[in-house]
Design a protein around this motif. Sequence first.
Motif, PDB file in Angstrom:
ATOM      1  N   ARG A 110     -24.685  -1.725  19.618  1.00 39.84           N
ATOM      2  CA  ARG A 110     -25.355  -0.836  20.573  1.00 39.84           C
ATOM      3  C   ARG A 110     -24.738   0.558  20.550  1.00 39.84           C
ATOM      4  N   ILE A 111     -23.413   0.633  20.374  1.00 42.93           N
ATOM      5  CA  ILE A 111     -22.752   1.934  20.282  1.00 42.93           C
ATOM      6  C   ILE A 111     -23.229   2.668  19.029  1.00 42.93           C
ATOM      7  N   ALA A 112     -23.372   1.968  17.921  1.00 41.35           N
ATOM      8  CA  ALA A 112     -23.886   2.580  16.696  1.00 41.35           C
ATOM      9  C   ALA A 112     -25.333   3.040  16.886  1.00 41.35           C
ATOM     10  N   LEU A 113     -26.114   2.263  17.612  1.00 44.32           N
ATOM     11  CA  LEU A 113     -27.496   2.650  17.902  1.00 44.32           C
ATOM     12  C   LEU A 113     -27.534   3.928  18.732  1.00 44.32           C
ATOM     13  N   ILE A 114     -26.657   4.036  19.715  1.00 47.51           N
ATOM     14  CA  ILE A 114     -26.579   5.250  20.537  1.00 47.51           C
ATOM     15  C   ILE A 114     -26.257   6.447  19.654  1.00 47.51           C
ATOM     16  N   PHE A 115     -25.278   6.292  18.783  1.00 47.33           N
ATOM     17  CA  PHE A 115     -24.897   7.384  17.883  1.00 47.33           C
ATOM     18  C   PHE A 115     -26.063   7.799  17.000  1.00 47.33           C
ATOM     19  N   GLU A 140     -30.320  11.718  15.549  1.00 45.53           N
ATOM     20  CA  GLU A 140     -31.683  12.063  15.144  1.00 45.53           C
ATOM     21  C   GLU A 140     -32.355  12.987  16.158  1.00 45.53           C
ATOM     22  N   LEU A 141     -32.092  12.795  17.449  1.00 46.62           N
ATOM     23  CA  LEU A 141     -32.680  13.682  18.442  1.00 46.62           C
ATOM     24  C   LEU A 141     -32.081  15.084  18.366  1.00 46.62           C
ATOM     25  N   ILE A 142     -30.803  15.179  18.023  1.00 43.56           N
ATOM     26  CA  ILE A 142     -30.181  16.486  17.833  1.00 43.56           C
ATOM     27  C   ILE A 142     -30.772  17.172  16.602  1.00 43.56           C
ATOM     28  N   ILE A 143     -31.007  16.424  15.550  1.00 41.42           N
ATOM     29  CA  ILE A 143     -31.651  16.992  14.360  1.00 41.42           C
ATOM     30  C   ILE A 143     -33.015  17.562  14.739  1.00 41.42           C
ATOM     31  N   LEU A 188     -27.251   1.656  27.444  1.00 42.51           N
ATOM     32  CA  LEU A 188     -27.067   0.545  26.514  1.00 42.51           C
ATOM     33  C   LEU A 188     -25.703  -0.128  26.581  1.00 42.51           C
ATOM     34  N   VAL A 189     -24.690   0.544  27.098  1.00 48.42           N
ATOM     35  CA  VAL A 189     -23.346  -0.039  27.122  1.00 48.42           C
ATOM     36  C   VAL A 189     -22.837  -0.178  28.548  1.00 48.42           C
ATOM     37  N   GLY A 190     -23.032   0.837  29.343  1.00 49.36           N
ATOM     38  CA  GLY A 190     -22.579   0.807  30.728  1.00 49.36           C
ATOM     39  C   GLY A 190     -21.177   1.351  30.878  1.00 49.36           C
ATOM     40  N   PHE A 191     -20.871   1.792  32.082  1.00 43.04           N
ATOM     41  CA  PHE A 191     -19.571   2.385  32.359  1.00 43.04           C
ATOM     42  C   PHE A 191     -18.639   1.433  33.103  1.00 43.04           C
ATOM     43  N   PHE A 203     -34.622   4.325  26.261  1.00 39.56           N
ATOM     44  CA  PHE A 203     -33.776   5.058  25.321  1.00 39.56           C
ATOM     45  C   PHE A 203     -34.055   4.606  23.885  1.00 39.56           C
ATOM     46  N   ALA A 204     -34.154   3.309  23.672  1.00 41.67           N
ATOM     47  CA  ALA A 204     -34.421   2.800  22.323  1.00 41.67           C
ATOM     48  C   ALA A 204     -35.802   3.222  21.834  1.00 41.67           C
ATOM     49  N   LEU A 205     -36.793   3.199  22.709  1.00 40.66           N
ATOM     50  CA  LEU A 205     -38.137   3.599  22.299  1.00 40.66           C
ATOM     51  C   LEU A 205     -38.216   5.107  22.030  1.00 40.66           C
ATOM     52  N   VAL A 206     -37.515   5.913  22.817  1.00 36.41           N
ATOM     53  CA  VAL A 206     -37.448   7.352  22.544  1.00 36.41           C
ATOM     54  C   VAL A 206     -36.786   7.571  21.186  1.00 36.41           C
ATOM     55  N   GLY A 207     -35.746   6.803  20.905  1.00 37.44           N
ATOM     56  CA  GLY A 207     -35.089   6.895  19.607  1.00 37.44           C
ATOM     57  C   GLY A 207     -36.014   6.524  18.462  1.00 37.44           C
ATOM     58  N   PHE A 208     -36.835   5.487  18.662  1.00 34.12           N
ATOM     59  CA  PHE A 208     -37.783   5.075  17.628  1.00 34.12           C
ATOM     60  C   PHE A 208     -38.828   6.165  17.407  1.00 34.12           C
TER      61      PHE A 208
END
Length: 113
Positions: free
Chosen positions: A17-22, A27-30, A71-74, A88-93
């Motif tokens: 999940r951490i790798a997915l966040i990264f 990609e959103l920054i790109i 995705l991970v929580g604090f 978040f995952a769907l926005v990433g997709f």
Amino acid sequence: MMQRVADHLNRWPRLGRIALIFGITLELIILLVWDALLLDLLGEDPAASSTPFIIAVVAGVGIYVWGWWALVGFSDKTWRIGKPGAVFALVGFLGLLAVIGMIIYAAASGNVV
């Protein structure tokens, strides 16, 4: 549908999940920087040349914090992904589809920024 995405992500290991966040953040920054360049925010003014960089840093931190929270929580407790994680995952997709579309468009038009 959101619950199915959340249930699927709940089965992922924490490191995945951490790798997915990264990946989603990257990609959103790109997309943001590419759009800033396409809108010609650089201009002729040297002071304005830092605008895409500032956009990337501020947005990147915000997106990464949002993804970590979703995705991970604090907290140290067992984290259950809910609707924010699925969003978040769907926005990433959708961002991934946009990046692929922009690459195809740039390659087809010969205008690679």
